[in-house]
Design an enzyme around this catalytic site. Structure first.
Site, PDB file in Angstrom:
ATOM      1  N   ARG A  97       0.828  -1.212   0.000  1.00 42.11           N
ATOM      2  CA  ARG A  97       0.000   0.000   0.000  1.00 42.11           C
ATOM      3  C   ARG A  97       0.859   1.258   0.000  1.00 42.11           C
ATOM      4  O   ARG A  97       0.608   2.188  -0.764  1.00 42.11           O
ATOM      5  CB  ARG A  97      -0.945   0.009   1.205  1.00 42.11           C
ATOM      6  CG  ARG A  97      -2.019  -1.054   1.150  1.00 42.11           C
ATOM      7  CD  ARG A  97      -2.836  -1.085   2.417  1.00 42.11           C
ATOM      8  NE  ARG A  97      -1.956  -1.338   3.543  1.00 42.11           N
ATOM      9  CZ  ARG A  97      -2.218  -0.988   4.797  1.00 42.11           C
ATOM     10  NH1 ARG A  97      -3.344  -0.365   5.095  1.00 42.11           N
ATOM     11  NH2 ARG A  97      -1.370  -1.262   5.767  1.00 42.11           N
ATOM     12  N   ASN A 101      -6.154  -2.543   2.379  1.00 41.44           N
ATOM     13  CA  ASN A 101      -6.221  -3.975   2.610  1.00 41.44           C
ATOM     14  C   ASN A 101      -7.688  -4.389   2.707  1.00 41.44           C
ATOM     15  O   ASN A 101      -8.533  -3.590   3.107  1.00 41.44           O
ATOM     16  CB  ASN A 101      -5.521  -4.352   3.919  1.00 41.44           C
ATOM     17  CG  ASN A 101      -4.018  -4.293   3.832  1.00 41.44           C
ATOM     18  OD1 ASN A 101      -3.441  -4.328   2.751  1.00 41.44           O
ATOM     19  ND2 ASN A 101      -3.363  -4.198   4.976  1.00 41.44           N
TER      20      ASN A 101
END
Length: 133
Positions: free
Chosen positions: A48, A66
């Protein structure tokens, strides 16, 4: 043969003086958007953060997060070459510790204006369990 480019608001006119009857109108800055979901060992490996960093570097807006299913998903917005560059990176590389098994992308579509002002990491909030009294 030579070409002249003229900026007319949101469009650029290109006149091909080797063929004066040919004029092409092209948007000066078309914006495209697509969603993605990445499968494999993709959580806990800085995917990320590195997606956000690469998107910011390439002036791509959107988000990444996520999921409960162990995947990483998000949205990309930017010029077509920049969106495609991020898609290629997500599909083929990811962060150094990530193991990409597959990547799924929604169809890339042109949008009129940006939906997001930057690229962010979203956090999944698990609702608190209610205690029975």
């Amino acid at each position: 043969m030579y070409k002249i480019y003229t900026n007319l608001g949101n469009f650029t006119t290109r006149r091909d003086y080797g063929n004066p009857s040919r004029t092409m109108m092209q948007p000066a800055e078309q914006i495209f958007s697509c969603g993605f979901e990445i499968f494999g060992r993709v959580q806990g490996v800085c995917l990320r953060k590195q997606t956000r960093d690469l998107a910011t570097l390439n002036q791509v807006r959107g988000w990444v997060m996520n999921t409960d299913e162990g995947t990483v998903k998000g949205q990309l917005e930017g010029t077509l070459p920049k969106v495609n560059e991020l898609k290629f990176w997500l599909l083929n590389f990811g962060s150094p510790r990530a193991v990409i098994e597959r990547a799924e992308f929604t169809p890339t579509k042109e949008i009129a204006t940006h939906t997001f002002s930057s690229f962010s990491i979203r956090y999944h909030h698990v609702p608190a369990l209610k205690m029975a009294i």
